[in-house]
Structure formats: structure tokens, C-alpha cells
Design a protein around this motif. Sequence first.
Motif, mmCIF file in Angstrom:
data_model
loop_
_atom_site.group_PDB
_atom_site.id
_atom_site.type_symbol
_atom_site.label_atom_id
_atom_site.label_comp_id
_atom_site.label_asym_id
_atom_site.label_seq_id
_atom_site.Cartn_x
_atom_site.Cartn_y
_atom_site.Cartn_z
ATOM 1 N N LEU A 1 0.859 -1.173 0.000
ATOM 2 C CA LEU A 1 0.000 0.000 0.000
ATOM 3 C C LEU A 1 0.900 1.230 0.000
ATOM 4 O O LEU A 1 1.514 1.562 1.015
ATOM 5 N N PHE A 2 0.985 1.887 -1.147
ATOM 6 C CA PHE A 2 2.028 2.878 -1.433
ATOM 7 C C PHE A 2 1.447 4.289 -1.422
ATOM 8 O O PHE A 2 0.568 4.624 -2.209
ATOM 9 N N ASP A 3 1.969 5.128 -0.544
ATOM 10 C CA ASP A 3 1.555 6.527 -0.426
ATOM 11 C C ASP A 3 2.107 7.338 -1.604
ATOM 12 O O ASP A 3 3.317 7.368 -1.828
ATOM 13 N N VAL A 4 1.224 7.982 -2.356
ATOM 14 C CA VAL A 4 1.660 8.817 -3.480
ATOM 15 C C VAL A 4 1.205 10.266 -3.286
ATOM 16 O O VAL A 4 1.018 11.004 -4.240
ATOM 17 N N SER A 5 1.042 10.683 -2.041
ATOM 18 C CA SER A 5 0.664 12.064 -1.775
ATOM 19 C C SER A 5 1.836 12.993 -2.065
ATOM 20 O O SER A 5 2.985 12.570 -2.192
ATOM 21 N N ALA A 6 1.549 14.284 -2.167
ATOM 22 C CA ALA A 6 2.547 15.261 -2.596
ATOM 23 C C ALA A 6 3.770 15.309 -1.693
ATOM 24 O O ALA A 6 4.880 15.620 -2.142
ATOM 25 N N SER A 7 3.608 14.968 -0.431
ATOM 26 C CA SER A 7 4.738 15.027 0.500
ATOM 27 C C SER A 7 5.820 14.014 0.167
ATOM 28 O O SER A 7 6.955 14.130 0.636
ATOM 29 N N MET A 8 5.500 13.027 -0.649
ATOM 30 C CA MET A 8 6.499 12.033 -1.036
ATOM 31 C C MET A 8 7.551 12.614 -1.984
ATOM 32 O O MET A 8 8.518 11.940 -2.328
ATOM 33 N N GLN A 9 7.384 13.874 -2.376
ATOM 34 C CA GLN A 9 8.402 14.554 -3.176
ATOM 35 C C GLN A 9 9.549 15.083 -2.322
ATOM 36 O O GLN A 9 10.577 15.515 -2.860
ATOM 37 N N ALA A 10 9.394 15.084 -1.007
ATOM 38 C CA ALA A 10 10.404 15.657 -0.119
ATOM 39 C C ALA A 10 11.753 14.977 -0.325
ATOM 40 O O ALA A 10 11.839 13.764 -0.534
ATOM 41 N N THR A 11 12.813 15.763 -0.255
ATOM 42 C CA THR A 11 14.166 15.267 -0.527
ATOM 43 C C THR A 11 14.979 14.993 0.739
ATOM 44 O O THR A 11 16.201 14.858 0.680
ATOM 45 N N ASP A 12 14.308 14.892 1.898
ATOM 46 C CA ASP A 12 15.041 14.546 3.114
ATOM 47 C C ASP A 12 15.531 13.104 3.067
ATOM 48 O O ASP A 12 16.460 12.733 3.789
ATOM 49 N N VAL A 13 14.926 12.284 2.213
ATOM 50 C CA VAL A 13 15.425 10.953 1.891
ATOM 51 C C VAL A 13 15.979 11.032 0.474
ATOM 52 O O VAL A 13 15.285 11.458 -0.448
ATOM 53 N N ARG B 1 -3.375 -19.820 4.663
ATOM 54 C CA ARG B 1 -2.097 -19.179 4.934
ATOM 55 C C ARG B 1 -2.313 -17.685 5.062
ATOM 56 O O ARG B 1 -3.219 -17.112 4.455
ATOM 57 N N PRO B 2 -1.474 -17.011 5.854
ATOM 58 C CA PRO B 2 -1.721 -15.600 6.148
ATOM 59 C C PRO B 2 -1.447 -14.683 4.973
ATOM 60 O O PRO B 2 -0.711 -15.020 4.043
ATOM 61 N N ALA B 3 -2.069 -13.523 5.030
ATOM 62 C CA ALA B 3 -1.819 -12.459 4.063
ATOM 63 C C ALA B 3 -1.459 -11.208 4.847
ATOM 64 O O ALA B 3 -1.806 -11.066 6.023
ATOM 65 N N ARG B 4 -0.780 -10.284 4.186
ATOM 66 C CA ARG B 4 -0.275 -9.101 4.872
ATOM 67 C C ARG B 4 -0.379 -7.884 3.971
ATOM 68 O O ARG B 4 -0.180 -7.966 2.754
ATOM 69 N N ILE B 5 -0.674 -6.745 4.576
ATOM 70 C CA ILE B 5 -0.590 -5.454 3.905
ATOM 71 C C ILE B 5 0.671 -4.758 4.413
ATOM 72 O O ILE B 5 0.914 -4.700 5.619
ATOM 73 N N VAL B 6 1.477 -4.264 3.496
ATOM 74 C CA VAL B 6 2.652 -3.471 3.863
ATOM 75 C C VAL B 6 2.339 -2.018 3.519
ATOM 76 O O VAL B 6 2.211 -1.658 2.345
ATOM 77 N N LEU B 7 2.164 -1.215 4.540
ATOM 78 C CA LEU B 7 1.799 0.200 4.381
ATOM 79 C C LEU B 7 3.061 1.049 4.375
ATOM 80 O O LEU B 7 3.750 1.154 5.388
ATOM 81 N N LEU B 8 3.355 1.643 3.226
ATOM 82 C CA LEU B 8 4.539 2.486 3.069
ATOM 83 C C LEU B 8 4.084 3.928 2.928
ATOM 84 O O LEU B 8 3.477 4.309 1.922
ATOM 85 N N SER B 9 4.367 4.748 3.939
ATOM 86 C CA SER B 9 3.826 6.106 3.962
ATOM 87 C C SER B 9 4.771 7.028 4.714
ATOM 88 O O SER B 9 5.683 6.585 5.405
ATOM 89 N N ASP B 10 4.518 8.335 4.577
ATOM 90 C CA ASP B 10 5.351 9.311 5.273
ATOM 91 C C ASP B 10 4.544 10.247 6.160
ATOM 92 O O ASP B 10 5.096 11.151 6.763
ATOM 93 N N GLY B 11 3.252 10.045 6.237
ATOM 94 C CA GLY B 11 2.501 11.010 7.021
ATOM 95 C C GLY B 11 1.135 10.525 7.426
ATOM 96 O O GLY B 11 0.718 9.409 7.109
ATOM 97 N N LYS B 12 0.438 11.399 8.120
ATOM 98 C CA LYS B 12 -0.839 10.986 8.673
ATOM 99 C C LYS B 12 -1.980 11.208 7.689
ATOM 100 O O LYS B 12 -1.893 11.974 6.733
#
Length: 235
Positions: free
Chosen positions: A37-49, A133-144
Motif C-alpha cells: 500500500l504505497f503513499d503517493v501524496s505530494a509530500s512524497m516529493q520531499a528530498t530529506d530521503v 495461509r496468512p496475508a499481509r498489507i505493507v503500508l509504506l507512507s510518510d505522514g498521517k
Amino acid sequence: MALAVLVALSACARVDPGEARPIPGLDSGCDAAMVLLFDVSASMQATDVTPDRLTAARQASKSFADRLPKETRLGLVEFAGTTTELVAPTTDRDIFKAGLDHLEMNERTGTGAGIFTALSSIRNLPAAGPPARPARIVLLSDGKQTVPESLDDPRGAYTAAREANRANVHISSIALGTDHGVVDLPNPGRPSSRVSVSVDQDSLREISRLTGGSFYAAVSLDELNKAFDDLTCHR
């Protein structure tokens, strides 16, 4: 803002296990399916990473796909103000990586809607037969979450996490970024506005706790790769 510890950010990704509990009927092997689950909000443009949050996240996600067991189905959901299933869970890694190349940034952050969409992707998989068998969501995000305002709203992230827990689906969250991230947002006809986009670890940690998943904090590509590696089933 808005694909969030009782630990301080350090030179390596830190893991904060959720309140995991035994789930009857699930084996202890590798996850049968995972949805990123991939966050594509505008804050993902930040260059601190370096070079920026989005590019680092995309690169690490491709490496993650290559390291998973070949039989694990991997899907992709992007979320911002809206949410889209880009790739239904599949064992075809090329399709998954092509989906990563078609991520589209947008405004706002609807984390709850993203979780509900990812959960639907898992529920739509054909039954594997007992024992499940189990399933999983991987939430990759930078904010609330920013829409809706309340995390406990019927479409909020905490509500969605509780639904995932009832479905025996863990959510493991990765909070990407630092407290010093900024982005320049365009203003038509006027100079752009510089906005602080500090990473929000608290809500992401709570989402994982509610489902018995793990929480990670990453401030670099290397730390992000280490978090993904911890989520990889090594046989």
C-alpha cells in the motif's frame, strides 16, 4: 501530511512489533499474499530521503519484490486523496514492477480508503484451502491521514485496521522520512509555497498495533531496504 516510535531514528531501520497474537488455522510459513500500500501524496516529493521519498520507496519496493519467495502473490495499491489497485496480487514480478513505474502523485492522504482497497485485493484472491495461509498489507507512507479528518471515521485508518484485524490480515507499516522534510507546492499565478511535511510515526505505529503487525522507521534507502528485508520470508 499524507506509500508514521518509542525508538529514536538511528543509522538503521528500527522495528516495533505490534501486539501480535496467535491466529487459529494459520500456518507459520511465508505469507501467501502481500499487498504493498504505497503513499503517493505530494509530500512524497520531499528530498530529506535521497534522492527523494518517492524514488527511494519505488527502488526499495522493486528490490523487495525480487527477494520474495516466487510463490508469494504480491499486489500494489496506490493511495492519496483517492486510491487505486494498480496490480492485483500476482506472482509475476514484472507486472508488479511495471505498476510501480506508473505511480501517480496526488493531493491529500486517505489512508483508511487505501487499507480498505488493499483488504479487498486480498479478499478477492481464490481460496487456498485449509489451513489458510496468512496475508499481509505493507503500508509504506510518510505522514498521517488527512481525509477523512478522524482516524476513527467509518472510512478512517483505525477503522480500516480493525476490519483488517477481524479478517486476520496483519498490517506492517513503514514510516519513511524525517521531521525536516519540506515540499514546494504550486500556486497558480503566484510563487510556490514551501510546506513542512514531517513524518508521522504515531498513527502508522497504531495501525500496525491494531493488527498485530510490525512498525518500522526509515530515513534512508538503506534503512528502507532493511525494513523490507525484515518483512521478507527467507527460506
